[in-house]
Motif scaffolding. Structure first.
Motif, PDB file in Angstrom:
ATOM      1  N   GLU A 236       5.489  38.977   7.736  1.00 51.94           N
ATOM      2  CA  GLU A 236       5.117  37.834   8.658  1.00 51.94           C
ATOM      3  C   GLU A 236       6.216  37.602   9.637  1.00 51.94           C
ATOM      4  N   VAL A 237       6.182  37.412  10.914  1.00 54.64           N
ATOM      5  CA  VAL A 237       6.836  37.149  11.926  1.00 54.64           C
ATOM      6  C   VAL A 237       7.476  35.656  11.797  1.00 54.64           C
ATOM      7  N   ILE A 238       8.770  35.672  11.684  1.00 55.87           N
ATOM      8  CA  ILE A 238       9.369  33.984  11.845  1.00 55.87           C
ATOM      9  C   ILE A 238      10.222  33.794  12.945  1.00 55.87           C
ATOM     10  N   GLU A 239      10.338  34.700  13.799  1.00 59.18           N
ATOM     11  CA  GLU A 239      11.065  34.376  14.976  1.00 59.18           C
ATOM     12  C   GLU A 239      10.831  35.305  16.139  1.00 59.18           C
ATOM     13  N   ILE A 240      10.567  34.834  17.426  1.00 60.32           N
ATOM     14  CA  ILE A 240      10.544  35.541  18.416  1.00 60.32           C
ATOM     15  C   ILE A 240      11.542  35.161  19.543  1.00 60.32           C
TER      16      ILE A 240
ATOM     17  N   ILE B  76       0.951  43.011  15.772  1.00 60.10           N
ATOM     18  CA  ILE B  76      -0.467  43.635  15.564  1.00 60.10           C
ATOM     19  C   ILE B  76      -0.912  43.096  14.051  1.00 60.10           C
ATOM     20  N   ASN B  77       0.078  43.345  13.139  1.00 59.37           N
ATOM     21  CA  ASN B  77      -0.325  43.095  11.731  1.00 59.37           C
ATOM     22  C   ASN B  77      -0.494  41.465  11.452  1.00 59.37           C
ATOM     23  N   ASP B  78       0.264  40.778  11.951  1.00 59.83           N
ATOM     24  CA  ASP B  78       0.221  39.251  12.090  1.00 59.83           C
ATOM     25  C   ASP B  78      -0.936  38.932  12.668  1.00 59.83           C
TER      26      ASP B  78
END
Length: 220
Positions: free
Chosen positions: A18-22, A102-104
């Motif tokens: 999971e992404v936690i920062e952009i 994409i996965n998220d």
């Protein structure tokens, strides 16, 4: 025609998790010179993962940083709004960030058709300077090769995006950017192939299980 170049970076709870920062910077040509015109940074609250000690040690991001942050859907909608309309190229250092988005997006059942014109700046740079087949330059080593001073903290999204943008500006006239208007729709049907690329900076820093030591190449 107005063209923007979006150089972005992500931090995740683990490899392709999971992404936690952009973090991102926006560039455009002003008087013939690529110039940074805006910045974007946003923490994201993961849906199921937690920020463990290894990720905090690597990035400096803690569980408290993301606990009250926007959801993935809210954050990516804000990012899309910040990118704006018109022609743009999305650029990252390696393919892993695209696959993480994409996965998220699939996990949250939230289409991101704006993920278009995606370019792997690490691959473009490595093709300019590679001296052995399959070798990819780490960001730190690429900056050193170009004699560009690294700024900020390594493995933080906005700082890595800024440093990638420095390389992008320096090599812009030597690389070719590709348009791929359906990159999200096409690539979400593929499974990423996990290929290990050992970079010198990974070996020097001896970072075990670094999410940046593994890069997922698109299946051809």
């Amino acid at each position: 025609m107005r063209v923007h170049y979006i150089i972005y970076d992500l931090e995740m709870t683990n490899h392709l998790s999971e992404v936690i920062e952009i973090g991102a910077v926006k560039l455009k040509k002003i008087n013939g010179k690529l110039t940074v015109i805006d910045e974007f940074q946003q923490f994201i609250k993961p849906k199921k993962d937690t920020v463990d000690k290894k990720i905090t040690s690597l990035t400096g991001i803690t569980e408290s940083d993301v606990r009250h942050a926007p959801s993935f859907i809210e954050a990516t909608e804000s990012f899309h709004s910040w990118i704006g309309s018109g022609v743009y190229f999305l650029c990252s250092w390696g393919p892993e960030d695209k696959w993480a988005l994409i996965n998220d997006a699939i996990y949250h059942d939230h289409p991101i058709e704006w993920l278009i014109n995606h370019n792997d700046i690490q691959l473009s740079f490595s093709m300019l300077f590679e001296n052995e087949r399959g070798f990819r330059y780490g960001l730190k080593r690429a900056l050193a090769l170009l004699k560009i001073e690294q700024s900020g903290k390594q493995h933080r999204a906005l700082d890595d995006a800024k440093n990638t943008a420095k390389i992008f500006i320096e090599t812009f006239d030597k690389i070719s950017l590709k348009k791929n208007d359906k990159s999200y729709q096409e690539s979400k049907l593929l499974e990423p192939v996990k290929v290990v690329y050992k970079t010198e900076e990974d070996e020097e820093e001896n970072i075990k299980n670094s999410p940046f030591a593994l890069l997922a190449d698109l299946q051809k």
